[in-house]
Design an enzyme around this catalytic site. Sequence first.
Site, PDB file in Angstrom:
ATOM      1  N   SER A  66       0.955  -1.292   0.091  1.00  0.00           N
ATOM      2  CA  SER A  66      -0.092  -0.031   0.224  1.00  0.00           C
ATOM      3  C   SER A  66       1.015   1.270  -0.026  1.00  0.00           C
ATOM      4  CB  SER A  66      -1.085  -0.048   1.301  1.00  0.00           C
ATOM      5  OG  SER A  66      -1.830   1.135   1.441  1.00  0.00           O
ATOM      6  N   ASP A 121       4.476  -7.613   2.971  1.00  0.00           N
ATOM      7  CA  ASP A 121       3.354  -7.008   3.640  1.00  0.00           C
ATOM      8  C   ASP A 121       2.749  -7.989   4.331  1.00  0.00           C
ATOM      9  OD1 ASP A 121       2.155  -3.843   3.037  1.00  0.00           O
ATOM     10  OD2 ASP A 121       0.633  -5.523   3.990  1.00  0.00           O
ATOM     11  N   ASP A 158       4.323 -10.600   8.743  1.00  0.00           N
ATOM     12  CA  ASP A 158       4.190  -9.687   9.960  1.00  0.00           C
ATOM     13  C   ASP A 158       5.464  -9.062  10.683  1.00  0.00           C
ATOM     14  OD1 ASP A 158       3.415  -8.162  12.171  1.00  0.00           O
ATOM     15  OD2 ASP A 158       1.400  -9.440  12.684  1.00  0.00           O
ATOM     16  N   ASN A 216       9.596   0.245   5.996  1.00  0.00           N
ATOM     17  CA  ASN A 216       8.515   1.270   5.771  1.00  0.00           C
ATOM     18  C   ASN A 216       7.328   0.744   6.611  1.00  0.00           C
ATOM     19  OD1 ASN A 216       6.754   3.192   3.745  1.00  0.00           O
ATOM     20  ND2 ASN A 216       6.002   1.297   3.460  1.00  0.00           N
ATOM     21  N   TYR A 256       2.099   6.694  18.380  1.00  0.00           N
ATOM     22  CA  TYR A 256       2.643   6.899  17.134  1.00  0.00           C
ATOM     23  C   TYR A 256       4.116   7.989  17.289  1.00  0.00           C
ATOM     24  CZ  TYR A 256       3.326   7.855  12.208  1.00  0.00           C
ATOM     25  OH  TYR A 256       3.454   7.903  10.875  1.00  0.00           O
ATOM     26  N   ILE A 313       1.184  12.549   4.343  1.00  0.00           N
ATOM     27  CA  ILE A 313       1.241  11.982   2.696  1.00  0.00           C
ATOM     28  C   ILE A 313      -0.077  11.512   2.442  1.00  0.00           C
ATOM     29  CG2 ILE A 313       2.728  10.783   1.123  1.00  0.00           C
ATOM     30  CD1 ILE A 313       4.461  12.850   2.267  1.00  0.00           C
ATOM     31  N   THR A 359      -1.806   8.806   1.544  1.00  0.00           N
ATOM     32  CA  THR A 359      -1.823   7.542   1.214  1.00  0.00           C
ATOM     33  C   THR A 359      -3.156   6.964   2.141  1.00  0.00           C
ATOM     34  OG1 THR A 359      -0.788   6.910   3.372  1.00  0.00           O
ATOM     35  CG2 THR A 359       0.724   7.576   1.560  1.00  0.00           C
ATOM     36  N   PRO A 360      -3.290   5.752   1.990  1.00  0.00           N
ATOM     37  CA  PRO A 360      -4.499   5.107   2.766  1.00  0.00           C
ATOM     38  C   PRO A 360      -4.466   5.326   4.305  1.00  0.00           C
ATOM     39  CG  PRO A 360      -3.810   3.595   0.927  1.00  0.00           C
ATOM     40  CD  PRO A 360      -2.874   4.672   0.974  1.00  0.00           C
TER      41      PRO A 360
HETATM   42  P1  NAP Z   1      -0.146   2.690   4.323  1.00  0.00           P
HETATM   43  O1  NAP Z   1      -0.653   2.996   3.032  1.00  0.00           O
HETATM   44  O2  NAP Z   1      -1.034   2.323   5.497  1.00  0.00           O
HETATM   45  O3  NAP Z   1       0.760   1.304   3.838  1.00  0.00           O
HETATM   46  C1  NAP Z   1       1.573   0.824   5.033  1.00  0.00           C
HETATM   47  C2  NAP Z   1       1.359  -1.013   4.669  1.00  0.00           C
HETATM   48  O4  NAP Z   1       2.238  -1.270   5.857  1.00  0.00           O
HETATM   49  C3  NAP Z   1      -0.038  -1.380   4.536  1.00  0.00           C
HETATM   50  O5  NAP Z   1      -0.002  -2.268   3.404  1.00  0.00           O
HETATM   51  C4  NAP Z   1       0.039  -2.356   5.725  1.00  0.00           C
HETATM   52  O6  NAP Z   1      -0.885  -3.427   5.505  1.00  0.00           O
HETATM   53  C5  NAP Z   1       1.393  -2.793   6.038  1.00  0.00           C
HETATM   54  N1  NAP Z   1       1.458  -3.343   7.587  1.00  0.00           N
HETATM   55  C6  NAP Z   1       0.796  -2.897   8.581  1.00  0.00           C
HETATM   56  N2  NAP Z   1       1.331  -3.548   9.728  1.00  0.00           N
HETATM   57  C7  NAP Z   1       2.267  -4.340   9.188  1.00  0.00           C
HETATM   58  C8  NAP Z   1       3.035  -5.584   9.759  1.00  0.00           C
HETATM   59  N3  NAP Z   1       2.632  -5.557  11.003  1.00  0.00           N
HETATM   60  N4  NAP Z   1       3.811  -6.038   9.084  1.00  0.00           N
HETATM   61  C9  NAP Z   1       3.887  -6.128   7.924  1.00  0.00           C
HETATM   62  N5  NAP Z   1       3.293  -4.904   6.870  1.00  0.00           N
HETATM   63  C10 NAP Z   1       2.265  -4.205   7.897  1.00  0.00           C
HETATM   64  O7  NAP Z   1       0.892   3.521   4.960  1.00  0.00           O
HETATM   65  P2  NAP Z   1       1.883   4.801   4.371  1.00  0.00           P
HETATM   66  O8  NAP Z   1       1.139   6.043   4.619  1.00  0.00           O
HETATM   67  O9  NAP Z   1       2.310   4.489   3.214  1.00  0.00           O
HETATM   68  O10 NAP Z   1       3.084   4.646   5.408  1.00  0.00           O
HETATM   69  C11 NAP Z   1       4.289   4.086   5.372  1.00  0.00           C
HETATM   70  C12 NAP Z   1       5.117   4.603   6.404  1.00  0.00           C
HETATM   71  O11 NAP Z   1       5.202   5.855   6.574  1.00  0.00           O
HETATM   72  C13 NAP Z   1       4.735   4.121   7.845  1.00  0.00           C
HETATM   73  O12 NAP Z   1       5.826   4.066   8.488  1.00  0.00           O
HETATM   74  C14 NAP Z   1       4.058   5.645   8.362  1.00  0.00           C
HETATM   75  O13 NAP Z   1       4.043   5.668  10.025  1.00  0.00           O
HETATM   76  C15 NAP Z   1       4.983   6.611   7.525  1.00  0.00           C
HETATM   77  N6  NAP Z   1       4.570   7.847   7.603  1.00  0.00           N
HETATM   78  C16 NAP Z   1       3.139   7.950   6.927  1.00  0.00           C
HETATM   79  C17 NAP Z   1       2.813   9.249   6.818  1.00  0.00           C
HETATM   80  C18 NAP Z   1       1.549   9.592   6.087  1.00  0.00           C
HETATM   81  O14 NAP Z   1       1.133  10.789   6.139  1.00  0.00           O
HETATM   82  N7  NAP Z   1       0.952   8.962   5.158  1.00  0.00           N
HETATM   83  C19 NAP Z   1       3.550  10.241   7.382  1.00  0.00           C
HETATM   84  C20 NAP Z   1       4.731  10.162   8.224  1.00  0.00           C
HETATM   85  C21 NAP Z   1       5.107   8.663   8.247  1.00  0.00           C
HETATM   86  P3  NAP Z   1      -2.527  -3.123   6.017  1.00  0.00           P
HETATM   87  O15 NAP Z   1      -3.105  -1.896   5.186  1.00  0.00           O
HETATM   88  O16 NAP Z   1      -3.068  -4.335   6.028  1.00  0.00           O
HETATM   89  O17 NAP Z   1      -2.504  -2.693   7.450  1.00  0.00           O
END
Ligand code: NAP
Length: 255
Positions: A15, A36, A62, A89, A157, A190, A192-193
């Site tokens: 994702s 994932d 996981d 990530n 978080y 960002i 994203t989902p």
């Molecule tokens: P995302 O779209 O939710 O993607 C994260 C992916 O990680 C999802 O496919 C999720 O699967 C998977 N995941 C969750 N728990 C897991 C586990 N225990 N083992 C393996 N995979 C797992 O998130 P994103 O926004 O791209 O975020 C990516 C990273 O950027 C994260 O570390 C987040 O904290 C960080 N971040 C995001 C933002 C933002 O605004 N988006 C800002 C700062 C930092 P499921 O969907 O099935 O749970």
Amino acid sequence: MRLANKVCLITGAGSGMGRVAAELFAREGARVVAVDVNAASVEETVAGVRAAGGEAVAVRADVTHEDDCRAMVETAVRQYGKLDVLYNNAGIFLEADHSVVDTPLEVWERVQAVNVRGVYLASKYAIPALLDAGGGSIINIASFVALVGCTVPQDSYTASKGAVIALTKSLAVQFGPQGIRANAICPGPIETPLMTSWLLTNPEAKAVRLARIPMGRFGKPEDIVYLALYLASDESSWTNGAVLVVDGGITANYF
Ligand code: NAP
């Protein structure tokens, strides 16, 4: 191509930014181990990479489970012969995570498990493989919220991403002499989902956050993933222990 001959393991590749990273890294010549917890979504990522002519393998793992982390690294080495890049990530951001005074313990613990234990376990098994490859790059995704206080808190978080920054620096000095670089990226919000699934569906929450961004928009996955591409490539061979902020200017903004 900027990642020719590199084997890159990306967690959370089903994702958001992880999927975009898998696609971009493969276009730049990497062989991608896309990991994932959601098997269907990571298979979809890999199908997309292959349809575009890239090389990738899907692994359901996981990152909170030690056996899964061991197995994902073993898959990289078995399938592609080595590991050059670990891209931590995977991360979660839960709706019930608020201030310490009203966050349930199980919510606190779940966020810590994925965001901190996951980085620990993936690094534990990837570092020996990176050393076998003669060095490599660890890219850890933290967050801008670990750098500034927030009056609309997500305390577990925030604490988890602070831990990611501290661990990144520790890995950088421990393993730098053996050729492993470790760096952290702190993204701003960002689209994203993870963000759009609940936070950005609330117009008030969205407006409060948007008002703080000097660039006047939320980030796109590519805004972060191009920095990760640099960190994965040999272009960043003297970048180590850095905490790199990509947030549209939020953390520079007083008013
Ligand atoms: P995302 O779209 O939710 O993607 C994260 C992916 O990680 C999802 O496919 C999720 O699967 C998977 N995941 C969750 N728990 C897991 C586990 N225990 N083992 C393996 N995979 C797992 O998130 P994103 O926004 O791209 O975020 C990516 C990273 O950027 C994260 O570390 C987040 O904290 C960080 N971040 C995001 C933002 C933002 O605004 N988006 C800002 C700062 C930092 P499921 O969907 O099935 O749970």
